[in-house]
Design an enzyme around this catalytic site. Structure first.
Site, PDB file in Angstrom:
ATOM      1  N   ASP A   1       0.788  -1.086   0.011  1.00  0.00           N
ATOM      2  CA  ASP A   1      -0.169  -0.040  -0.075  1.00  0.00           C
ATOM      3  C   ASP A   1       0.810   1.285  -0.071  1.00  0.00           C
ATOM      4  OD1 ASP A   1      -2.852   1.161   0.504  1.00  0.00           O
ATOM      5  OD2 ASP A   1      -1.192   2.318   2.028  1.00  0.00           O
TER       6      ASP A   1
ATOM      7  N   TYR B   1       3.261   9.699  -0.042  1.00  0.00           N
ATOM      8  CA  TYR B   1       4.260   8.970   0.842  1.00  0.00           C
ATOM      9  C   TYR B   1       5.818   9.248   0.343  1.00  0.00           C
ATOM     10  CZ  TYR B   1       0.328   6.398   2.531  1.00  0.00           C
ATOM     11  OH  TYR B   1      -0.968   5.908   3.063  1.00  0.00           O
TER      12      TYR B   1
ATOM     13  N   LYS C   1      -2.620   6.077  -4.414  1.00  0.00           N
ATOM     14  CA  LYS C   1      -3.745   6.983  -4.168  1.00  0.00           C
ATOM     15  C   LYS C   1      -3.602   8.492  -4.805  1.00  0.00           C
ATOM     16  CE  LYS C   1      -3.668   5.123   0.354  1.00  0.00           C
ATOM     17  NZ  LYS C   1      -2.267   4.613   0.948  1.00  0.00           N
TER      18      LYS C   1
ATOM     19  N   HIS D   1      -7.424   9.485  -2.019  1.00  0.00           N
ATOM     20  CA  HIS D   1      -6.836   9.564  -0.915  1.00  0.00           C
ATOM     21  C   HIS D   1      -7.656  10.130   0.276  1.00  0.00           C
ATOM     22  CE1 HIS D   1      -2.477   9.139   1.058  1.00  0.00           C
ATOM     23  NE2 HIS D   1      -3.405   8.965   2.154  1.00  0.00           N
TER      24      HIS D   1
END
Ligand code: NAD
Length: 282
Positions: free
Chosen positions: A48, A53, A78, A111
């Site tokens: 994931d 990120y 996302k 997200h």
């Protein structure tokens, strides 16, 4: 679920491995490449990530270096909040694929919903973003599509579109079961993934959870992950330590009793992130 490689079946019949490896707070660099390779080595097949990120390049590198066939892996990313909207979402998706150096994604999520606190036209923003994701899905660039942090009223608008969400990734852990949304998702064939299943580490020192875990000779982390699975949700624990990432997979050789499940289900709210999707300012 009896083993790490078992899967949930999504509403479009696509299979999703029942335990995912979370990658928040791991940035592009050698330590992330090595953590992902370790995770794949201990048996995770579901990763994931998110554009936010800033680790997609390293995840792609680790996947290539692992030698594992792409078809045996499940990769989620996302679209972040500043890329919402039709055109931006298409661009953001292309960038994620390019960073990962993959030809397709298994799952792509919005997200966070546009929040009512920040946007008067939050529904339209979410719908425009979703329209782009549906098109990418129909073109075959994504195998399954969904959302994250969507509450019932956010989901309702998308349920009326040509392809409703197949997944909703939510903050779920003891003390924060989100029963209303779980019920809505269950009725509408939307699989719930549990982010922060360990309360971002805050569950681990809870004495009640420690006492229940001890009965099964398991750690609190393992208890929380198993609790998510037994409630029909897909946990996404994160650890960069090889020992802990393996520990988090050893949750298929015990079962939490009905009584203990009820006790954990009834725990009051504690250890949550405090992020309410209608109130966040991003
Ligand atoms: P988590 O609940 O997985 O907890 C992670 C923390 O617990 C880390 O500090 C880790 O070192 C520690 N930990 C992990 N296993 C342990 C063990 N066995 N023993 C002791 N400590 C242990 O929190 P998270 O990383 O925030 O959430 C998991 C994943 O969910 C993320 O990595 C990310 O992929 C996803 N996520 C999604 C959203 C979203 O908005 N969609 C938000 C947050 C996280």
């Amino acid at each position: 679920m009896r083993k790490l490689t078992d899967s949930f079946r999504l509403s479009n019949e696509y299979e999703i491995p029942c335990l995912g490896y979370g990658t928040w707070d791991m940035f592009n660099g050698d330590s992330t490449v090595s953590a992902i390779k370790n995770a794949l080595h201990v048996g995770y097949r579901h990763i994931d990530t998110a554009a936010f990120y800033k680790n997609e390049k390293s995840i792609g590198k680790a996947i290539r270096e692992s030698g594992i066939d792409r078809s045996a892996l499940f990769v989620t990313s996302k679209v972040w909040t500043n890329d919402r909207g039709y055109e931006n979402t298409k661009r953001a998706f292309a960038k994620s694929l390019d960073e990962l150096k993959l030809e397709y994604l298994d799952l792509y999520l919005i997200h966070w919903p546009a929040s009512a606190a920040k946007y008067a036209d939050w529904e339209k923003i979410n719908l425009d973003t979703w329209k782009a994701i549906i098109e990418l899905y129909k073109e075959g660039n994504i195998k399954a599509i969904g959302v994250s942090n969507f509450l019932v009223h956010h989901l309702e608008a998308l349920m009326r579109t040509e392809v409703p969400p197949m997944v909703n990734q939510l903050e779920i852990h003891p003390g924060h079961m989100q029963k209303d949304i779980l019920g809505f998702c269950g009725k509408n064939e939307i699989l719930v993934e549990a982010w922060g299943p360990l309360g971002q580490g805050k569950m681990l020192s809870d004495p009640k959870l420690a006492a229940i875990a001890a009965k099964y000779q398991k750690s609190v982390a393992q208890l929380c992950i198993r609790w998510c699975l037994q409630n029909g949700t897909l946990p996404l624990p994160k650890s960069s330590s090889p020992t802990r990432m393996e520990e988090n997979t050893l949750v298929f050789d015990f079962s939490i009793s009905e009584g203990d499940m009820e006790e954990i289900n009834a725990m009051p709210y504690f250890g949550g992130s405090g992020q309410h999707p209608d109130e966040v300012d991003f």
